[in-house]
Design a protein around this motif. Structure first.
Motif, short mmCIF file in Angstrom:
data_model
loop_
_atom_site.label_atom_id
_atom_site.label_comp_id
_atom_site.label_asym_id
_atom_site.label_seq_id
_atom_site.Cartn_x
_atom_site.Cartn_y
_atom_site.Cartn_z
N MET C 1 0.75 -1.14 0.02
CA MET C 1 0.09 0.12 -0.07
C MET C 1 0.76 1.15 0.07
O MET C 1 0.64 2.32 -0.94
CB MET C 1 -0.88 -0.03 1.41
CG MET C 1 -2.09 1.14 1.09
SD MET C 1 -2.99 0.78 -0.38
CE MET C 1 -3.53 2.64 -0.42
N GLU C 2 2.01 1.43 0.77
CA GLU C 2 2.82 2.28 0.91
C GLU C 2 3.50 2.66 -0.30
O GLU C 2 3.55 3.72 -0.92
CB GLU C 2 3.83 2.24 2.12
CG GLU C 2 4.47 3.37 2.52
CD GLU C 2 5.68 2.98 3.50
OE1 GLU C 2 5.77 2.32 4.12
OE2 GLU C 2 6.68 3.66 3.20
N THR C 3 3.99 1.35 -0.98
CA THR C 3 4.41 1.65 -2.20
C THR C 3 3.62 2.28 -3.50
O THR C 3 3.90 3.01 -4.04
CB THR C 3 4.97 0.13 -2.88
OG1 THR C 3 5.62 -0.38 -1.73
CG2 THR C 3 5.68 -0.03 -4.21
N PHE C 4 2.41 1.66 -3.13
CA PHE C 4 1.45 2.51 -4.26
C PHE C 4 1.32 3.65 -3.85
O PHE C 4 1.55 4.54 -4.93
CB PHE C 4 -0.01 1.52 -4.03
CG PHE C 4 -0.95 1.98 -4.97
CD1 PHE C 4 -1.00 1.26 -5.99
CD2 PHE C 4 -1.99 2.87 -4.63
CE1 PHE C 4 -2.05 1.68 -7.14
CE2 PHE C 4 -2.92 3.27 -5.59
CZ PHE C 4 -3.02 2.91 -6.65
N VAL C 5 1.01 4.15 -2.95
CA VAL C 5 0.74 5.70 -2.76
C VAL C 5 2.18 6.41 -3.14
O VAL C 5 1.83 7.65 -3.68
CB VAL C 5 0.39 5.88 -1.04
CG1 VAL C 5 0.32 7.23 -0.72
CG2 VAL C 5 -0.66 5.17 -0.80
N GLN C 6 3.11 5.89 -2.58
CA GLN C 6 4.31 6.61 -3.03
C GLN C 6 4.55 6.74 -4.56
O GLN C 6 5.05 7.71 -5.14
CB GLN C 6 5.58 5.81 -2.34
CG GLN C 6 6.86 6.59 -2.43
CD GLN C 6 7.03 7.77 -1.78
OE1 GLN C 6 6.92 7.91 -0.60
NE2 GLN C 6 7.38 8.92 -2.53
N THR C 7 4.42 5.60 -5.36
CA THR C 7 4.20 5.48 -6.42
C THR C 7 3.37 6.68 -7.13
O THR C 7 3.79 7.45 -8.11
CB THR C 7 4.09 4.16 -7.38
OG1 THR C 7 4.89 3.17 -6.50
CG2 THR C 7 4.40 4.06 -8.48
N LEU C 8 2.33 6.67 -6.85
CA LEU C 8 1.26 7.63 -7.21
C LEU C 8 1.84 9.23 -7.00
O LEU C 8 1.57 9.93 -7.94
CB LEU C 8 -0.03 7.53 -6.34
CG LEU C 8 -1.18 8.11 -6.75
CD1 LEU C 8 -2.07 7.40 -8.08
CD2 LEU C 8 -2.44 8.22 -5.41
N VAL C 9 2.24 9.29 -5.69
CA VAL C 9 2.78 10.77 -5.45
C VAL C 9 3.74 10.92 -6.48
O VAL C 9 3.86 12.09 -7.06
CB VAL C 9 3.29 11.03 -4.16
CG1 VAL C 9 4.06 12.05 -3.85
CG2 VAL C 9 2.15 10.80 -3.20
#
Lengths: 409, 326, 291
Positions: C1-9
């Motif tokens: 999840m963190e990876t996903f959000v960081q990728t999004l950002v």
């Protein structure tokens, strides 16, 4: 139109003849192939400076067999095809009996083939992919040493991490790793070699990933470190990519136990300059350090700083070039005449000490004409590149474990 | 004008001169190398000219065909030690096959979109060949010990290919096929209204064009003994330079690409070598700058290229005699 | 999840930067109807100006925007007036002559930079180049965030200019239908020259914003030229709103592709999207946005 072409061709030929006509007996010309412009120009510049430093010293001490040593530089721009053409120009136009230099693996390998074809000795001082000194890649056999014109001063990339292996063996806590490499010959082969080292050390490699030189945003790659939490991140990159990788690692607050570079970019002053504080406490494999107990090492280091810029001290790339110049001098002095074949025979018998370490071209495994040597480990401590391994030579204690949060404040 | 075996007398003289060229000028391998480069660009320029200059489909991705030709020679060698010389047979063929599939995609596009589509295709192939290491050896490239040290065999081989491409373009443009090509260039809608199957003829033009580009690529592998995706699929150094060779020489003229190749190689080398070693060192920095400036000036004042606007050039330099181009 | 959000950002932030490069291109392509293959080189030019201002005069890259924009604007006006505009009426075999002209201009710019600054890599080290701020565990690169905000401000400004002022309306009218615009009394010649300057000025701003994040060398341009025309085709010719979304989509697609597929294919992802849109979805996002 035809007349214009005819005139220009005639002019061209005339100029060409003028170019060939200056053959005098007062000097000996040796070719040097280096990337003087382009992405690798920083390395090329350091090596050229070092070649010049050695040349001035050699000529001041009486030259070679009474002649002045002259280096003819050819810019390969970091591209294999340009390197091959430059090599051909050195051999057919400048008519040099011997060539040295060779920075990037791919350029050196492609250019070596030209030297081999023309039977002109090529003393490689930096290009590190293993196959350069493997006769098999030039359609020769291991027994063909008398026909093999490629020599190499530096160890092949598969041995770059040998010093590092010793260092890691002592750190029992490092159990897992991720490898990032640029997708070049040097990068892919270095990654494969380190994966084998890891196997020997019992370190589990989670992933090996490549990237294209010049990437703007490394975060997708670095997020893998955040997710998989390896103990060690091993990176094979040139200067600017190295700096961006570490800057973005700092930004993502990655905290593996170690960031380790595979030499190349990670020991260069430009890396420190660009990455700033993010370079602090990163570790790198290296082939040399000025504090090694090798005669002439410190002298070279100080002479370089005095002559050029005191802000960008030389690393192992510079000393490789400096040592190559002395190997060239030694070989020509021992050769019967100034012909390529005689110089080759002389190179076979090279056994000398240089500022880089002892140099002797031997055959082992699948390689011939390869100089075998130890490698070392360095760490950026308070902005200085310090030797931390092997222990009995290191004057500075390695900083470990590292608290990245404190370092990157 | 009287013709002897497809060529005019003047053209036979040029061919004869070209056949003797490597033997004069002191037999310098360096000079021979430059001539080989010129002829290779003649082939590429001709290939592009047929598609863009005569059929009006301006390709910005000719490196795709050049590269696939080079790899058609290199990959069998890399995996099975099959001599790259077979590439002379397979290189052109591989490029035609690629051209067939690319054509399905990019011929849906017109004008600038076609240009962008071909450009993107070339770039995708470059990345693909760099990444798929199992097949292409990736960025390591493929190295091959070239067969001859002498440049003479390579020179005559590429001279043969270059003359072949020139004659092919000449013959095609004199035939009905050439008429269809020109009608597509001038007005595609009108051509369709006349009942010309434009898609079919565009594909034929592309097939011939890609064949010669692929052949040039295979030659490159045989002669240079080294391929790497960044070299043979290069956007600037292959695709765009090919276009510039055509522009400088003259788009839509038989001899344009040949003249363009000669000018491009010699101007670049003249400056790169600081006027062959007699000029100051800094001149060598200017080689691409001078060439770029030449391109700008040519497009501005001589959009037809040296061959296309030969009459204008003649008049400017005070010669009265006006002659049609060959 | 963190990876996903960081990728999004990361994707959105980098997309913002792409967007501003793309808007310049979309204006030029829309109005002049040419592919500006010198777009990346104009970006490079602006980066060198910014670099010189920082290195020799100590002017901060963000303040340098106010200097690079007018300089680049006038250079681009000159290019457009003396090199591109004269080709408009000229009869030539290939209509692509203007595109080829931009290739020539690009070559000259690159080589000039190489002669003046050599091929060495340059970068600026300001107090904030290494900074980032955090929201929980998600990091935001400070210079990228600033670049993102400035991009938005500039886009809004441009949008107002295009919709509220007479000149802006003329630009849009010319982009939609040149002959109709000419009939309405718009001097389309002047507008095309102006648009090239305007598009390049946006590009110049992008250059100043990019320098603290990346580094600089004469051949830096082509990478961004390709991104710019991918965005233009994705967003639809001449559509500012389309270009913003095009930029964001490209940034996200690249970043997610690199995270979840392969880093090596990062640059290919944009090109593939581009080709698919070009062939199967001509008009791009403009179909929905209509502006």
């Amino acid at each position: 139109m035809k007349r214009i072409i005819a005139i220009s061709f005639a002019l061209f030929m005339l100029l060409n003849l003028i170019g060939c006509a200056k053959d005098d007996n007062s000097s000996i010309k040796i070719g040097v192939l280096l990337p003087l412009t382009g992405a690798m120009a920083k390395f090329g510049e350091m090596e050229k400076n070092s070649f010049e430093l050695a040349r001035i010293e050699i000529n001041a001490a009486g030259g070679v067999k009474g002649r002045d040593l002259v280096f003819v530089y050819e810019d390969d721009t970091g591209k294999p095809d340009v390197g091959r053409m430059g090599m051909e120009k050195l051999i057919t136009v400048d008519k040099v009996p011997m060539i040295t230099g060779g920075y990037s693996s791919s350029v050196t390998f492609a250019a070596a083939q030209v030297a081999q074809k023309y039977r002109v000795p090529f003393l490689v001082n930096t290009g590190s992919v293993d196959k350069i000194t493997e006769p098999e890649s030039f359609d020769l056999k291991i027994s063909d040493a008398d026909k093999f014109y490629i020599y190499r001063l530096n160890p092949p990339v598969s041995e770059y991490a040998s010093g590092l292996e010793g260092f890691l063996k002592n750190l029992a806590s490092v159990e897992t790793a991720i490898i990032f490499h640029e997708n070049t010959t040097f990068g892919t082969n270095g990654a494969k070699a380190f994966a084998i080292s890891c196997e020997r050390l019992g370190i589990e490699v989670f992933e090996i990933d490549s990237y294209t030189e010049g990437t703007v945003d490394f975060k997708p790659l670095l997020l893998k470190v955040k997710e998989q939490k390896p103990d060690l991140v091993y990176m094979i990159s040139y200067v600017m990519d190295a700096a961006l990788l570490m800057k973005q690692s700092k930004e993502l607050r990655l905290s593996p136990k170690l960031f380790v570079g595979a030499g190349a970019g990670y020991t260069m002053p430009a890396y420190r300059e660009n990455a700033g504080i993010a370079s602090e406490k990163t570790i790198s494999a290296t082939l040399w350090h000025q504090s090694l107990p090798v005669p002439g090492a410190t002298d070279y280091y100080n002479a370089y700083i005095a002559k050029y810029d005191d802000k960008s001290p030389p690393d192992y790339h510079g000393v490789e070039a400096y040592a190559a110049a002395y190997v060239v001098k030694d070989a020509i002095e021992r050769a019967q005449d100034f012909k390529s074949a005689s110089i080759k025979t002389a190179l076979d018998g090279t056994d000398m000490m240089t500022a880089f370490g002892p140099v002797k071209f031997i055959a082992y495994d699948a390689k011939i004409n390869q100089n075998k040597m130890e490698t070392y480990v360095v760490q950026w401590i308070n902005g200085n590149l310090e030797l931390i391994w092997p222990k009995h030579l290191a004057k500075v204690e390695a900083v470990y474990p590292i608290d990245w949060n404190a370092e990157w404040k | 004008m009287k013709k002897y075996l497809l060529l005019e007398k003047r053209e036979w003289i040029i061919l004869g001169g070209a056949a003797l060229a490597p033997w004069i000028f002191g037999f310098s391998p360096y000079f021979q190398g430059l001539l080989i480069l010129v002829l290779m660009w003649v082939v590429l320029g001709n290939s592009w000219n047929l598609l863009a200059g005569y059929t009006g489909q301006v390709s910005f991705g000719h490196a795709a065909f050049f590269g696939i030709g080079a790899y058609a020679a290199a990959i069998p060698y890399h995996h099975f030690k099959i001599s790259p010389w077979w590439g002379l047979l397979t290189g052109g063929l591989a490029a035609v096959i690629l051209g067939y599939f690319l054509g399905k995609l990019v011929f849906r596009l017109r004008g600038p979109y076609f240009a962008l589509g071909t450009l993107a295709s070339g770039e995708i192939l470059r990345l693909l060949f760099g990444e798929e290491e199992w097949l292409t050896n990736g960025h390591n490239g493929i190295l091959y010990m070239t067969t001859f040290i002498s440049k003479i065999p390579y020179y005559y081989l590429i001279l043969f290919i270059a003359m072949g491409s020139l004659v092919a373009v000449k013959v095609i443009m004199k035939s009905k096929l050439g008429f269809y090509f020109l009608s597509i260039r001038e007005d595609q809608e009108a051509a369709e209204a006349l009942g010309i199957d434009t898609t079919k003829y565009k594909n034929i033009a592309l097939a011939i064009s890609s064949f010669f580009a692929g052949l040039a690529g295979a030659f490159y592998m045989i002669y240079m003994g080294f391929v790497d995706p960044e070299v043979v699929f290069a956007l600037h150094n292959i695709s765009i330079l090919t276009i510039l060779v055509g522009i400088i020489g003259g788009v839509g003229t038989i001899w344009g690409p040949a003249v363009g190749a000669l000018i491009m190689v010699f101007i670049q080398e003249l400056f790169r070598s600081s006027f062959f070693g007699v000029g100051p060192q800094w001149v060598s920095q200017l080689h691409s700058l001078v060439f770029g400036a030449l391109v700008v000036v040519m497009i501005l004042y001589l959009a037809g290229g040296v061959v296309g606007d030969w009459d204008i050039i003649r008049k400017k330099f005070g010669k009265k005699r006006v002659e049609g181009q060959g | 999840m963190e990876t996903f959000v960081q990728t999004l950002v990361s994707g959105i932030l980098i997309g913002g930067l792409y967007a501003i490069i793309g808007i310049g291109m979309t204006l030029i392509m829309g109005v002049l109807n040419i592919i500006n293959l010198a777009h990346g080189q104009i970006l490079m030019l602006s980066m060198y100006i910014t670099w010189v201002l920082w290195t020799y005069f100590g002017i901060d890259p963000y303040i340098a925007i106010f200097i690079t924009i007018p300089i680049v604007f006038f250079i681009a006006e000159g290019i457009s007036k003396f090199l591109l505009h004269p080709l408009m009426g000229k009869d030539s075999i290939l209509p692509e002559n203007q595109v080829l002209m931009t290739v020539g201009i690009g070559m000259v710019l690159v080589e000039l930079a190489r002669v003046i600054f050599s091929s060495d890599y340059k970068s600026v080290q300001t107090s904030y180049t290494n900074k980032s701020w955090y929201l929980g565990t998600i990091s935001f690169n400070t210079p990228l965030t600033i670049a993102f905000i400035i991009s938005i401000i500039m886009t809004v400004g441009l949008f107002l200019f295009l919709t509220k002022t007479d000149t802006g309306r003329s630009v849009r009218a010319t982009a939609q239908d040149k002959s109709a615009a000419a009939l309405m009394g718009i001097s389309t010649g002047k507008i095309t020259v102006l648009t090239y300057g305007l598009g390049s000025a946006l590009d110049a701003a992008a250059g100043s914003l990019l320098l603290p994040i990346y580094y600089l060398y004469p051949d830096v341009g082509p990478l961004f030229t390709v991104k710019a025309f991918v965005i233009t085709i994705l967003g639809g010719l001449g559509s500012t709103v389309g270009a913003i979304f095009g930029g964001l989509i490209l940034g996200l697609a690249e970043t997610f592709g690199a995270t979840y597929i392969s880093m090596g294919y990062r640059d290919a992802i944009g090109l593939i999207i581009f080709l698919l849109v070009l062939v199967f979805f001509p008009g791009g996002l403009k179909r929905f946005t209509k502006v």
